[in-house]
Write an enzyme that holds these catalytic residues in place. Structure first.
Site, short mmCIF file in Angstrom:
data_model
loop_
_atom_site.label_atom_id
_atom_site.label_comp_id
_atom_site.label_asym_id
_atom_site.label_seq_id
_atom_site.Cartn_x
_atom_site.Cartn_y
_atom_site.Cartn_z
N LYS A 18 0.84 -1.21 0.00
CA LYS A 18 0.00 0.00 0.00
C LYS A 18 0.87 1.26 0.00
CE LYS A 18 -2.21 -1.10 3.82
NZ LYS A 18 -1.48 -2.36 4.11
N ARG A 75 -9.83 1.43 8.45
CA ARG A 75 -9.49 0.06 8.83
C ARG A 75 -10.61 -0.61 9.60
NH1 ARG A 75 -3.45 0.89 8.71
NH2 ARG A 75 -2.66 -1.20 9.07
N ARG A 133 11.81 -6.27 5.14
CA ARG A 133 11.66 -4.81 5.02
C ARG A 133 12.61 -4.04 5.94
NH1 ARG A 133 5.92 -1.99 5.51
NH2 ARG A 133 5.87 -3.05 7.53
N ARG A 153 11.20 -2.16 11.37
CA ARG A 153 10.08 -1.67 12.17
C ARG A 153 9.81 -2.64 13.30
NH1 ARG A 153 5.16 0.13 8.24
NH2 ARG A 153 3.96 -1.05 9.76
N ARG A 157 -1.05 -8.66 13.41
CA ARG A 157 -1.56 -7.64 12.47
C ARG A 157 -2.43 -8.28 11.40
NH1 ARG A 157 3.90 -5.14 10.66
NH2 ARG A 157 2.66 -4.02 9.12
P1 AP5 Z 1 4.78 -1.64 1.84
O1 AP5 Z 1 4.54 -0.79 0.66
O2 AP5 Z 1 5.49 -1.05 3.01
O3 AP5 Z 1 3.42 -2.35 2.29
P2 AP5 Z 1 2.22 -1.80 3.15
O4 AP5 Z 1 0.99 -2.44 2.64
O5 AP5 Z 1 2.24 -0.31 3.22
O6 AP5 Z 1 2.62 -2.44 4.54
P3 AP5 Z 1 2.51 -1.88 6.02
O7 AP5 Z 1 3.17 -2.94 6.85
O8 AP5 Z 1 3.06 -0.50 6.14
O9 AP5 Z 1 0.97 -1.86 6.19
P4 AP5 Z 1 0.15 -1.87 7.49
O10 AP5 Z 1 -1.18 -1.56 6.97
O11 AP5 Z 1 0.25 -3.10 8.30
O12 AP5 Z 1 0.90 -0.79 8.39
P5 AP5 Z 1 0.66 0.74 8.65
O13 AP5 Z 1 1.96 1.40 8.58
O14 AP5 Z 1 -0.46 1.27 7.85
O15 AP5 Z 1 5.57 -2.94 1.33
C1 AP5 Z 1 5.99 -3.93 2.26
C2 AP5 Z 1 7.35 -4.51 1.77
O16 AP5 Z 1 7.13 -5.18 0.53
C3 AP5 Z 1 8.39 -3.41 1.51
O17 AP5 Z 1 9.65 -3.89 1.88
C4 AP5 Z 1 8.31 -3.20 0.00
O18 AP5 Z 1 9.52 -2.75 -0.56
C5 AP5 Z 1 7.94 -4.61 -0.50
N1 AP5 Z 1 7.13 -4.60 -1.72
C6 AP5 Z 1 6.19 -3.70 -2.10
N2 AP5 Z 1 5.65 -4.04 -3.28
C7 AP5 Z 1 6.25 -5.21 -3.65
C8 AP5 Z 1 6.10 -6.07 -4.79
N3 AP5 Z 1 5.24 -5.80 -5.77
N4 AP5 Z 1 6.87 -7.19 -4.82
C9 AP5 Z 1 7.76 -7.47 -3.82
N5 AP5 Z 1 7.95 -6.69 -2.73
C10 AP5 Z 1 7.20 -5.57 -2.64
O19 AP5 Z 1 0.15 0.70 10.18
C11 AP5 Z 1 1.02 0.33 11.22
C12 AP5 Z 1 0.25 0.33 12.53
O20 AP5 Z 1 -0.27 1.66 12.80
C13 AP5 Z 1 -1.01 -0.57 12.57
O21 AP5 Z 1 -0.69 -1.91 12.89
C14 AP5 Z 1 -1.83 0.13 13.66
O22 AP5 Z 1 -1.34 -0.16 14.94
C15 AP5 Z 1 -1.57 1.60 13.38
N6 AP5 Z 1 -2.53 2.17 12.42
C16 AP5 Z 1 -2.27 2.65 11.18
N7 AP5 Z 1 -3.39 3.09 10.61
C17 AP5 Z 1 -4.39 2.90 11.50
C18 AP5 Z 1 -5.78 3.13 11.47
N8 AP5 Z 1 -6.39 3.65 10.39
N9 AP5 Z 1 -6.52 2.80 12.57
C19 AP5 Z 1 -5.92 2.27 13.67
N10 AP5 Z 1 -4.61 2.01 13.76
C20 AP5 Z 1 -3.84 2.32 12.68
#
Ligand code: AP5
Length: 216
Positions: free
Chosen positions: A18, A93, A132, A159, A170
């Site tokens: 994402k 979410r 990552r 992270r 998660r």
């Molecule tokens: P990446 O692009 O980082 O993936 P992502 O989907 O953004 O993954 P996240 O782990 O950041 O998502 P998340 O939703 O769990 O965490 P968030 O930060 O929102 O890619 C991942 C890896 O794959 C990278 O190394 C990348 O290079 C690689 N990659 C990408 N595309 C690829 C491809 N095509 N092929 C191969 N490799 C590839 O949230 C973190 C925490 O914050 C949550 O757990 C929660 O506690 C809190 N939080 C955030 N938002 C909310 C909300 N709305 N409500 C409540 N709590 C929240």
């Protein structure tokens, strides 16, 4: 003719790509990228009151309470840079957050135009998150085995919530609380399924096409 604002929600499990794709989509369509995960990590890094509130939830792989994230979102959505539309990465979410987003956008005379779902299986998610590394200086997400950022030379760090047991939590939280949003947006005719596996360029091309079909 002036384009009206475009508001796109990016859905998918942790590690679906994402963040990687939201940046590119935002740049291609001149939208503001709003990542609630990045905003929360920034609050934690700054040691703000909101960050202190959020930290323990994030480190356990749980969701930060809707009210806390909603407060943070409100400010960003009302900023001038959000006027042309946004790519929402990691928000909503929960069904409560989806309702709040509808309300906030309605206040601005807007609505969610599309929800793009990046479909990636759990084993691929686990593989990606185990590899990552992010730059402690510029925040760029990197996949190298070295310890320096390829963009700015800063230190690469893992992270805390990418530890395997936290990733499993998660994923469980995603299934329970976020996956129901797929049917919610599908029922509204807004969901586009996109295969999240393949090269980053191929995934981006599919997403861009899906977003274009909405803007037409
Ligand atoms: P990446 O692009 O980082 O993936 P992502 O989907 O953004 O993954 P996240 O782990 O950041 O998502 P998340 O939703 O769990 O965490 P968030 O930060 O929102 O890619 C991942 C890896 O794959 C990278 O190394 C990348 O290079 C690689 N990659 C990408 N595309 C690829 C491809 N095509 N092929 C191969 N490799 C590839 O949230 C973190 C925490 O914050 C949550 O757990 C929660 O506690 C809190 N939080 C955030 N938002 C909310 C909300 N709305 N409500 C409540 N709590 C929240």
């Amino acid at each position: 003719m002036v384009n009206r604002a475009l508001d796109v929600v990016l859905l998918g499990p942790p590690g679906a790509g994402k963040g990687t794709q939201a940046k590119r989509l935002a740049s291609a369509f001149e939208l503001l990228h709003i990542s609630t995960g990045d905003l929360l990590r920034d609050e934690v890094a700054r040691g703000s009151a909101l960050g202190e509130e959020a930290k323990a939830f994030m480190n356990r792989g749980e969701l930060v309470p809707d009210e806390v994230v909603g407060r943070m979102l409100y400010a960003h959505l009302h900023s001038q840079s959000a006027a042309g539309g946004c790519v929402f990465d990691g928000y909503p979410r929960t069904t409560e957050q989806a309702a709040l987003l509808d309300g906030l956008l309605a206040e601005l005379g807007r609505r969610v135009d599309a929800a793009l779902y990046l479909d990636v299986a759990d084993d691929e998610v686990l593989r990606r998150l185990a590899g990552r590394r992010s730059c402690a200086t510029c925040g760029a997400v990197d996949q190298t085995d070295g310890d320096r950022c390829s963009s700015c030379g800063g230190e690469l760090v893992e992270r805390e919530d990418d530890a395997p047991d936290v990733v499993r939590e998660r994923l469980a939280v995603y299934r329970r609380k976020t996956e129901p949003l797929l049917s919610l947006f599908r029922d509204r005719g807004l969901l586009r399924d996109v295969n999240g596996v393949g090269s980053r360029d191929d995934v981006f091309a599919s997403l861009r096409e899906a977003a274009r079909s909405v803007r037409r």
